[in-house]
Enzyme design. Structure first.
Site, short mmCIF file in Angstrom:
data_model
loop_
_atom_site.label_atom_id
_atom_site.label_comp_id
_atom_site.label_asym_id
_atom_site.label_seq_id
_atom_site.Cartn_x
_atom_site.Cartn_y
_atom_site.Cartn_z
N CYS A 1 25.70 27.65 76.22
CA CYS A 1 26.47 27.36 75.44
C CYS A 1 26.16 26.12 74.32
O CYS A 1 26.62 25.99 73.45
CB CYS A 1 28.01 26.85 76.09
SG CYS A 1 27.97 25.34 76.87
N ARG B 1 41.06 21.35 71.15
CA ARG B 1 40.18 20.71 72.17
C ARG B 1 40.94 19.63 72.87
O ARG B 1 40.98 18.87 72.09
CB ARG B 1 38.89 20.70 71.60
CG ARG B 1 37.83 19.75 72.56
CD ARG B 1 36.35 19.98 72.04
NE ARG B 1 35.72 21.34 71.89
CZ ARG B 1 34.42 21.42 72.07
NH1 ARG B 1 33.64 20.36 71.92
NH2 ARG B 1 33.91 22.63 72.17
N ASP C 1 24.86 24.99 82.27
CA ASP C 1 25.73 24.21 81.25
C ASP C 1 25.45 22.86 81.85
O ASP C 1 24.86 22.65 82.86
CB ASP C 1 27.07 24.45 81.53
CG ASP C 1 28.14 23.54 80.51
OD1 ASP C 1 27.32 23.05 79.53
OD2 ASP C 1 29.21 23.55 80.49
N GLN D 1 33.81 30.11 73.63
CA GLN D 1 32.55 30.24 73.88
C GLN D 1 31.95 31.55 74.61
O GLN D 1 31.06 32.21 74.35
CB GLN D 1 31.95 29.19 75.07
CG GLN D 1 30.47 29.00 75.35
CD GLN D 1 29.78 28.85 73.95
OE1 GLN D 1 29.90 27.84 73.34
NE2 GLN D 1 28.57 29.69 73.82
N ARG E 1 29.10 32.05 67.61
CA ARG E 1 30.43 31.26 67.62
C ARG E 1 31.31 31.42 66.30
O ARG E 1 32.74 31.84 66.41
CB ARG E 1 30.41 29.73 67.99
CG ARG E 1 29.90 29.30 69.34
CD ARG E 1 30.80 29.62 70.43
NE ARG E 1 32.14 28.93 70.17
CZ ARG E 1 32.28 27.54 70.23
NH1 ARG E 1 31.29 26.91 70.96
NH2 ARG E 1 33.47 27.05 70.05
N HIS F 1 36.84 27.45 78.52
CA HIS F 1 36.39 27.28 77.39
C HIS F 1 36.11 28.85 76.73
O HIS F 1 35.01 29.53 76.51
CB HIS F 1 34.87 26.76 77.38
CG HIS F 1 34.30 26.21 76.02
ND1 HIS F 1 35.05 26.47 74.91
CD2 HIS F 1 33.12 25.85 75.53
CE1 HIS F 1 34.23 26.20 73.64
NE2 HIS F 1 33.11 25.71 74.29
N1 NVA Z 1 30.97 21.91 80.13
C1 NVA Z 1 30.86 21.29 78.80
C2 NVA Z 1 30.90 22.31 77.85
C3 NVA Z 1 30.55 21.61 76.35
C4 NVA Z 1 30.77 22.67 75.35
C5 NVA Z 1 31.96 20.36 78.38
O1 NVA Z 1 33.23 20.39 78.75
O2 NVA Z 1 31.69 19.06 77.95
N1 CP Z 2 29.26 24.91 72.93
C1 CP Z 2 30.49 24.01 72.11
O1 CP Z 2 31.76 24.39 72.47
O2 CP Z 2 29.83 23.17 71.81
P1 CP Z 2 30.38 22.08 70.86
O3 CP Z 2 30.88 20.90 71.98
O4 CP Z 2 29.58 21.36 69.90
O5 CP Z 2 31.67 22.42 70.08
#
Ligand code: NVA
Ligand code: CP
Length: 306
Positions: free
Chosen positions: A263, A102, A223, A132, A291, A129
Site C-alpha cells: 500500500c 483519516r 505493510d 486501499q 487509489r 483501510h
Molecule cells: N498500516 C499503515 C498503513 C499506511 C497507509 C498505517 O496505519 O500507518
Molecule cells: N497507502 C496510503 O494510504 O498512503 P498514504 O498514507 O500516503 O495516504
C-alpha cells in the site's frame, strides 16, 4: 444514503460494481475524457494522521469529477481543540456533499457517520483501510490475478490486514496471514471475517509462519511494521519482526510469477527488501495510482446511492 466505513457493510456485488465504475473511469481518463459526475460538489477531507496518497488521490479525484475538495487538518479545525465529533459532523455535513476522514479510533468515524447528513468515507483508521483495498483489488483485476487468488499477507496484524480479511471474506478468495507472536490480527474482526467467509467460500488462515503462508501464493503483500501512532514502538517491532521481511528468498517460495503488492509507504530493509520492491515497482506504483481511480469510482457510486 450509504457510508463507506468498512468492506463489511458492502456485498460482493456492490464491491465489484465500484471496481467496474473505477476501471471505466480510468479508461476514460487515459483517453482524455473527464466526466463531471460530481459537478459543484464538495468533499471535506479531515486528516488526523499524515498522508501522501490518500490526500492527493481524493483531492485530484474530486477536481477531475468537477467538484472541489477541502483539506482540513485537525490542527486547524476545532475538532482538534475538543469540539465534539457529533457537532463537527453536523456542521460539516450541512455544507459539504461527502466527507472523508483519516483518524485513529474507528469509533470516531462511526460517531461522525451517525450524525452525518452525507456519505462518510473511511480514509484509514487504526482498524481498517478499505479504500486501499479497492485500489488493490482493482490492480488484481487489471493484472488478471483476481481469479483463484491465493494472497499471502506477511507482517503486522493491522488495519491493512483487517481490510484484506474483509475483502477476502466478501469476495471468496484465499488469504493466508503470517504475523509474529504478539502482533496477530484483532480476534473479534477475525471472528467476523470467518463468519462471512463461511458464506462466500473464502479461506482465511492465520499463523506465525511466513514461509508456510507464502508457499504457492499468487500474490504476496505486506505493510509497515510500525503504523502511524506506533512510532515509539518502532525499535522493539523491528526486533520482533525479524524473519518477516518479504525478500527474494521469500518470493521464491510463492508461485512463479507471483505478484507483490504494497500500500506504501514502504520501508526498504524492513517489511520488504529493496530488490523485491524495485523488481515489482510497475505493479506497486500502478496500485498507488489506482487509489485515484478507485476512489473516484467509490465517490460516484456513493453519490448514485444518496
Ligand atoms: N498500516 C499503515 C498503513 C499506511 C497507509 C498505517 O496505519 O500507518
Ligand atoms: N497507502 C496510503 O494510504 O498512503 P498514504 O498514507 O500516503 O495516504
Amino acid at each position: 444514503m450509504r457510508h463507506f466505513l468498512t468492506l463489511r457493510d458492502f456485498t460482493k456485488e456492490e464491491i465489484l460494481e465500484i471496481i467496474d465504475i473505477s476501471l471505466e473511469i480510468k479508461k476514460d481518463l487515459k483517453a482524455g475524457v473527464y466526466k463531471k459526475q460530481l459537478e459543484n460538489q464538495t468533499l471535506a477531507m479531515i486528516f488526523e494522521k499524515s498522508s501522501t496518497r490518500t490526500r492527493v488521490s481524493f483531492e485530484v479525484g474530486m477536481y477531475q469529477l468537477g467538484g472541489h475538495a477541502l483539506f482540513l487538518s485537525n490542527r486547524d479545525i476545532h475538532l482538534g481543540r475538543g469540539e465534539p465529533v457529533k457537532d463537527t459532523s453536523r456542521v460539516i455535513s450541512g455544507m459539504c456533499d461527502m466527507v472523508m476522514i483519516r483518524t485513529f479510533k474507528h469509533s470516531m468515524i462511526e460517531e461522525f457517520a451517525k450524525y452525518s447528513k452525507v456519505p462518510v468515507i473511511n480514509g484509514l483508521t487504526d482498524s481498517y483501510h478499505p479504500v486501499q483495498l479497492l485500489a488493490d483489488y482493482m490492480t488484481m483485476v487489471e493484472y488478471g490475478v483476481n481469479e483463484n487468488a491465493i494472497v499471502a499477507y506477511i507482517g503486522d496484524g493491522n488495519n491493512m490486514t483487517h481490510s484484506w480479511m474483509m475483502l477476502a471474506a466478501k469476495l471468496g478468495f484465499e488469504l493466508r496471514i503470517a504475523t509474529p507472536k504478539g502482533y496477530e490480527v484483532d480476534g473479534k474482526i477475525l471472528e467476523e471475517a470467518l463468519k462471512i467467509a463461511k458464506e462466500s467460500g473464502a479461506v482465511i488462515k492465520v499463523s506465525n509462519d511466513p514461509k508456510e503462508a507464502v508457499h504457492g501464493a499468487t500474490i504476496v503483500t505486506t505493510d509497515t511494521w510500525a503504523s502511524m501512532g506506533q512510532e515509539s514502538e518502532k525499535e522493539e517491532r523491528v526486533k520482533a519482526f525479524q524473519g518477516y521481511m518479504v525478500d527474494d528468498l521469500m518470493m521464491c517460495l510463492a508461485k512463479k510469477d507471483a505478484k507483490f503488492l504494497h500500500c506504501l509507504p514502504a520501508y526498504r530493509g524492513q517489511e520488504v527488501s529493496a530488490e523485491v520492491l524495485e523488481s515489482h515497482c510497475e505493479i506497486v506504483f500502478n496500485e498507488a495510482e489506482n487509489r485515484l481511480h478507485a476512489q473516484k469510482g467509490l465517490m460516484v457510486w456513493l453519490n448514485n446511492h444518496k
